[in-house]
Design an enzyme around this catalytic site. Sequence first.
Site, short mmCIF file in Angstrom:
data_model
loop_
_atom_site.label_atom_id
_atom_site.label_comp_id
_atom_site.label_asym_id
_atom_site.label_seq_id
_atom_site.Cartn_x
_atom_site.Cartn_y
_atom_site.Cartn_z
N HIS A 138 1.51 -4.60 0.17
CA HIS A 138 1.63 -5.18 1.73
C HIS A 138 1.40 -6.68 1.60
CE1 HIS A 138 1.67 -1.12 3.25
NE2 HIS A 138 0.73 -0.85 2.35
N HIS B 87 -3.62 -2.00 -5.11
CA HIS B 87 -2.92 -0.94 -4.15
C HIS B 87 -2.15 -2.00 -3.09
CE1 HIS B 87 -1.42 2.50 -2.04
NE2 HIS B 87 -2.20 2.06 -1.07
N LYS C 100 10.61 1.91 -0.90
CA LYS C 100 9.33 1.62 -0.05
C LYS C 100 9.83 2.01 1.41
CE LYS C 100 5.09 1.01 1.38
NZ LYS C 100 3.94 1.62 1.14
#
Length: 427
Positions: free
Chosen positions: A318, A303, A361
């Site tokens: 990230h 993730h 995003k």
Amino acid sequence: MKVIPVLVLCMTLFCQGFSNSLDSCQGRCGYGTDNNFSCQCNPSCERYKDCCSDYDELCKDGATSCKGRCDEQYNSQNKCHCNSKCTQYNNCCSDYADLCDNGATSCKGRCGEQYNSQNKCHCNSKCTQYNNCCSDYADLCDGDGGDGGSAITDAEIKALSETLYVLDSNKASASELIIDPQALVSDSETSSQKDLSPKPLFRHLDEDALFSRPTYAAFLALLDNYNRMTGQTENFSPQQLAEQDKFLQETMSNTELGRELFAFLYTKGVYASEEEFIQDLKMMWFGLYSRNNNKMDSSGFEHIFAGEVKGGKISGFHNWIQFYRLEKKGELNYYSHSFNGPWTTYPDVLGMQFKWDGYFKQVGSAVIGCSPEFDFALYSLCYITRPGKQCRLSLGGKALIIQTYTWDNSSYGDGKKFIGSAFPATP
């Protein structure tokens, strides 16, 4: 036999001076010999030469404060005392009323103390559960996070993050990495899905210099092991499982930065051994759980570092290396950024808007230019000590907040929670 890592760990523990409850007289002055502790805190320890290093300061006649001594047993060697009888005999230390008396309403000097029913308010990790914390517990202790051990304060986390920042010897230099952030948008514009930056974010990266390093190579080997679509079961081959172990070894066991993180958590009582530390990292980061359709389709690592797609949108994502990798392949289109950190050298922080193969995003924040071990260590530190909370760090004297989330729908081990997410919060 791993002699060198053990020696390095021992030196790290010795030099840092973090307080270890097994090696301290805090709350133990005057007690009899206890073999569960590595050192002792009674008059006999002077004869047997096994006193704790803070015995003189806390227990002997030079000790004039109740800090760490509330409700200790009577010890005739002490110049003043910190138990309930001292008021009767008029021999309390001067700060007894502030630190120990049941009228005390501050956690100053009391963080992580054992429960005492006589206290008006409390300063241990259970007080939040029973809603009886002292008013300054969050400011001074904030010990609600972590898997055990003594309370870990914000000040300690900030100090450690500064140390990790200095130890990040594998970060990119200004000549190895050049970025072009281009368009800066307001928070109200992050959902517009407008491509306001005609050029790629990454103008130059010296792959030969960076990607050949062991931690980068181990990280890159993991990124193609995942199916980005949630709702589809992840299956790992023996080689891919070995790559997880290799990554943990290279980043946490084989770097000074990783060993520093373990040393801190070890001395705070969170982990009893490096083996336990590594195994817990493997489970919290790589253990699978279901985000969609009851399939074992996700993990904290996938993730946060690789990125996922859920409900037609990018979820997580990230990491700057994955961003660079996909942008270079033409699979990712950088649109703009909505915040840029105050750092003028790497690592820096960006909040980015982008599309990945058509999936958008709105704000994907990442630490830019750091090594994989630094990224992994910061998120691990914050998740272990501040799960489901904001984690306040300091890098080069500048503040950074990492937001962490727990995954509450399943667990591992003895009820431990997987990492749901972790990322740099908007400055």
